[in-house]
Design a protein around this motif. Sequence first.
Motif, PDB file in Angstrom:
ATOM      1  N   LEU A 259      24.277  34.758  39.249  1.00 41.19           N
ATOM      2  CA  LEU A 259      24.912  33.317  38.985  1.00 41.19           C
ATOM      3  C   LEU A 259      26.306  33.319  38.387  1.00 41.19           C
ATOM      4  O   LEU A 259      27.199  32.569  38.767  1.00 41.19           O
ATOM      5  CB  LEU A 259      24.113  32.408  38.223  1.00 41.19           C
ATOM      6  N   ASP A 260      26.425  34.347  37.281  1.00 40.01           N
ATOM      7  CA  ASP A 260      27.758  34.480  36.728  1.00 40.01           C
ATOM      8  C   ASP A 260      28.810  34.917  37.642  1.00 40.01           C
ATOM      9  O   ASP A 260      30.018  34.393  37.911  1.00 40.01           O
ATOM     10  CB  ASP A 260      27.738  35.152  35.710  1.00 40.01           C
ATOM     11  N   SER A 261      28.368  35.990  38.634  1.00 38.29           N
ATOM     12  CA  SER A 261      29.281  36.589  39.751  1.00 38.29           C
ATOM     13  C   SER A 261      29.606  35.554  40.644  1.00 38.29           C
ATOM     14  O   SER A 261      30.810  35.406  41.127  1.00 38.29           O
ATOM     15  CB  SER A 261      28.653  37.444  40.362  1.00 38.29           C
ATOM     16  N   MET A 262      28.705  34.540  40.983  1.00 35.82           N
ATOM     17  CA  MET A 262      29.000  33.438  42.228  1.00 35.82           C
ATOM     18  C   MET A 262      29.861  32.412  41.570  1.00 35.82           C
ATOM     19  O   MET A 262      30.634  31.804  42.070  1.00 35.82           O
ATOM     20  CB  MET A 262      27.835  33.030  42.486  1.00 35.82           C
ATOM     21  N   ARG A 263      29.740  32.027  40.183  1.00 37.90           N
ATOM     22  CA  ARG A 263      30.741  31.218  39.526  1.00 37.90           C
ATOM     23  C   ARG A 263      32.032  31.720  39.459  1.00 37.90           C
ATOM     24  O   ARG A 263      33.156  31.007  39.483  1.00 37.90           O
ATOM     25  CB  ARG A 263      30.077  30.909  38.007  1.00 37.90           C
ATOM     26  N   ASP A 264      31.996  33.308  39.145  1.00 41.37           N
ATOM     27  CA  ASP A 264      33.466  33.763  39.261  1.00 41.37           C
ATOM     28  C   ASP A 264      34.069  33.490  40.667  1.00 41.37           C
ATOM     29  O   ASP A 264      35.312  33.306  40.647  1.00 41.37           O
ATOM     30  CB  ASP A 264      33.448  35.392  38.926  1.00 41.37           C
ATOM     31  N   GLN A 265      33.347  33.921  41.611  1.00 37.38           N
ATOM     32  CA  GLN A 265      33.819  33.884  43.020  1.00 37.38           C
ATOM     33  C   GLN A 265      34.387  32.275  42.989  1.00 37.38           C
ATOM     34  O   GLN A 265      35.368  32.254  43.860  1.00 37.38           O
ATOM     35  CB  GLN A 265      32.809  34.069  44.095  1.00 37.38           C
ATOM     36  N   LEU A 266      33.685  31.231  42.646  1.00 39.47           N
ATOM     37  CA  LEU A 266      34.131  30.062  42.762  1.00 39.47           C
ATOM     38  C   LEU A 266      35.325  29.738  42.301  1.00 39.47           C
ATOM     39  O   LEU A 266      36.298  28.970  42.783  1.00 39.47           O
ATOM     40  CB  LEU A 266      32.804  29.057  42.565  1.00 39.47           C
ATOM     41  N   HIS A 294      29.767  40.989  38.701  1.00 45.64           N
ATOM     42  CA  HIS A 294      30.198  40.017  37.837  1.00 45.64           C
ATOM     43  C   HIS A 294      31.415  40.598  37.182  1.00 45.64           C
ATOM     44  O   HIS A 294      31.251  41.407  36.330  1.00 45.64           O
ATOM     45  CB  HIS A 294      29.074  39.717  36.773  1.00 45.64           C
ATOM     46  N   LYS A 295      32.543  39.839  37.103  1.00 47.31           N
ATOM     47  CA  LYS A 295      33.880  40.322  36.715  1.00 47.31           C
ATOM     48  C   LYS A 295      34.395  39.554  35.743  1.00 47.31           C
ATOM     49  O   LYS A 295      35.110  39.786  34.959  1.00 47.31           O
ATOM     50  CB  LYS A 295      34.935  40.514  37.695  1.00 47.31           C
ATOM     51  N   GLY A 296      34.053  38.273  35.307  1.00 46.94           N
ATOM     52  CA  GLY A 296      34.503  37.674  34.480  1.00 46.94           C
ATOM     53  C   GLY A 296      35.732  36.524  35.112  1.00 46.94           C
ATOM     54  O   GLY A 296      36.404  36.785  35.880  1.00 46.94           O
ATOM     55  N   GLU A 297      35.883  35.374  34.388  1.00 41.17           N
ATOM     56  CA  GLU A 297      36.729  34.442  34.937  1.00 41.17           C
ATOM     57  C   GLU A 297      38.162  34.845  34.751  1.00 41.17           C
ATOM     58  O   GLU A 297      38.974  34.442  35.686  1.00 41.17           O
ATOM     59  CB  GLU A 297      36.630  33.036  34.042  1.00 41.17           C
ATOM     60  N   ASP A 298      38.287  35.737  33.887  1.00 41.05           N
ATOM     61  CA  ASP A 298      39.877  36.198  33.561  1.00 41.05           C
ATOM     62  C   ASP A 298      40.077  37.037  34.825  1.00 41.05           C
ATOM     63  O   ASP A 298      41.386  36.989  35.394  1.00 41.05           O
ATOM     64  CB  ASP A 298      40.079  36.994  32.219  1.00 41.05           C
ATOM     65  N   TYR A 299      39.283  37.719  35.223  1.00 38.72           N
ATOM     66  CA  TYR A 299      39.569  38.619  36.337  1.00 38.72           C
ATOM     67  C   TYR A 299      39.552  37.773  37.594  1.00 38.72           C
ATOM     68  O   TYR A 299      40.367  37.963  38.618  1.00 38.72           O
ATOM     69  CB  TYR A 299      38.487  39.710  36.613  1.00 38.72           C
ATOM     70  N   THR A 301      40.328  34.876  38.119  1.00 43.79           N
ATOM     71  CA  THR A 301      41.619  34.114  38.390  1.00 43.79           C
ATOM     72  C   THR A 301      42.999  34.801  38.366  1.00 43.79           C
ATOM     73  O   THR A 301      43.858  34.260  38.322  1.00 43.79           O
ATOM     74  CB  THR A 301      41.717  32.856  37.467  1.00 43.79           C
ATOM     75  N   SER A 302      42.902  36.249  38.404  1.00 41.58           N
ATOM     76  CA  SER A 302      43.852  37.000  38.178  1.00 41.58           C
ATOM     77  C   SER A 302      44.511  37.405  39.846  1.00 41.58           C
ATOM     78  O   SER A 302      43.710  37.023  40.811  1.00 41.58           O
ATOM     79  CB  SER A 302      43.671  38.399  37.836  1.00 41.58           C
ATOM     80  N   THR A 303      45.759  37.671  39.856  1.00 48.42           N
ATOM     81  CA  THR A 303      46.400  38.065  41.239  1.00 48.42           C
ATOM     82  C   THR A 303      45.718  39.284  41.889  1.00 48.42           C
ATOM     83  O   THR A 303      45.439  39.197  43.039  1.00 48.42           O
ATOM     84  CB  THR A 303      47.845  38.493  40.867  1.00 48.42           C
ATOM     85  N   LEU A 304      44.990  39.966  41.077  1.00 43.29           N
ATOM     86  CA  LEU A 304      44.280  41.264  41.380  1.00 43.29           C
ATOM     87  C   LEU A 304      43.111  40.852  42.624  1.00 43.29           C
ATOM     88  O   LEU A 304      42.722  41.086  43.495  1.00 43.29           O
ATOM     89  CB  LEU A 304      43.762  42.267  40.594  1.00 43.29           C
ATOM     90  N   ALA A 305      42.371  39.538  41.936  1.00 45.45           N
ATOM     91  CA  ALA A 305      41.263  39.046  42.799  1.00 45.45           C
ATOM     92  C   ALA A 305      41.674  38.384  43.873  1.00 45.45           C
ATOM     93  O   ALA A 305      41.127  38.391  44.961  1.00 45.45           O
ATOM     94  CB  ALA A 305      40.515  38.077  41.804  1.00 45.45           C
ATOM     95  N   LEU A 306      42.913  37.903  43.697  1.00 45.73           N
ATOM     96  CA  LEU A 306      43.535  37.047  45.205  1.00 45.73           C
ATOM     97  C   LEU A 306      43.687  38.306  46.209  1.00 45.73           C
ATOM     98  O   LEU A 306      43.500  37.923  47.380  1.00 45.73           O
ATOM     99  CB  LEU A 306      44.810  36.574  44.544  1.00 45.73           C
TER     100      LEU A 306
END
Length: 313
Positions: A259-266, A294-299, A301-306
């Motif tokens: 669930l935390d991972s899916m929230r991260d993706q959202l 699960h990588k966390g919200e900071d990751y 919303t980072s440009t690496l995640a983009l």
Amino acid sequence: MAPAAADESICGFNVGGDILAKYTSLDRDKGVLGCPVAGELPNPDGVGRRQEFKGGTIYWKASTGAHPVWGAIGDKWGELDWEAGPLGYPVDDELTNLDGVGKGQQFEGGIMAWHPSYGAHPVWGQIGRLWNRYGKFASRFGYPVTDERRDDTLNGYRQTFSVRNTDLFWSAGMGEGAEVCAGECVGYVLSAGERWVDSVSVKFALPNGDARHIEVSVKPTQTGYDQASTDYDSLWQQVWNVVPGPLPLDGTQLSQTQLDSMRDQLACHAKWDFELFGEHLSHDTWDLESWRSHKGEDYATSTLALLQTCNWD
């Protein structure tokens, strides 16, 4: 002849065996069936038998017993070729649902559902299993409002239900690139009506539909595209306000890590789904996949995640 009781002449016709026993339990000619209008007849399959009454027909087969079929459910069953069709024989009597309004009757091949606002429609197969898993009439899907219909874009079938105009669907597989639905899958698409969320689609990979293979696709509203990144918690809540639970079909539950991972993706999609050359980067949906780490919200919303288009391992 259906065994059990000796023949009796009622309204000028003999009624006997299990058909008579069922007829008697329904108060004979004083009940809803009224008088018989013909004698007992063999069915074309050479296995079962039937007898017609003013108010309906009692069908009998050794493995299913004797059960009456009448009214709108009986009419729809007839359109589907009676016992020779996909529903087969009735295995129970027609019952009033807990809402006190609708009716349901179980057949060998599925359930026939009726509601005065939607008419009678069969629910069967993998769509029926999904509907049943979520509680049938008492579920957040409600009653069927259409029959099952072919959908070539799914390589399968879909059926519309009353709550939130939800479509339940089954696909034989949509090929590589379809993630959960690369092979056989089931799922549903429902209208959300939330400020930032227009609709939500949930897909389960078969045969198990387990927690390792679930995809939740969120279609945002235009306001969602513009504003959802201002409050990820509220966005997450709006998605789960409309998704019926429990999710996995195999009896397990999504873990907190999933669930935390899916929230991260959202959060990642909401942060980075800007419009480019008249089209959003997401191509209309924000896909949340239960197998991503699960990588966390900071990751997220980072440009690496983009750069990973919010689809990290």
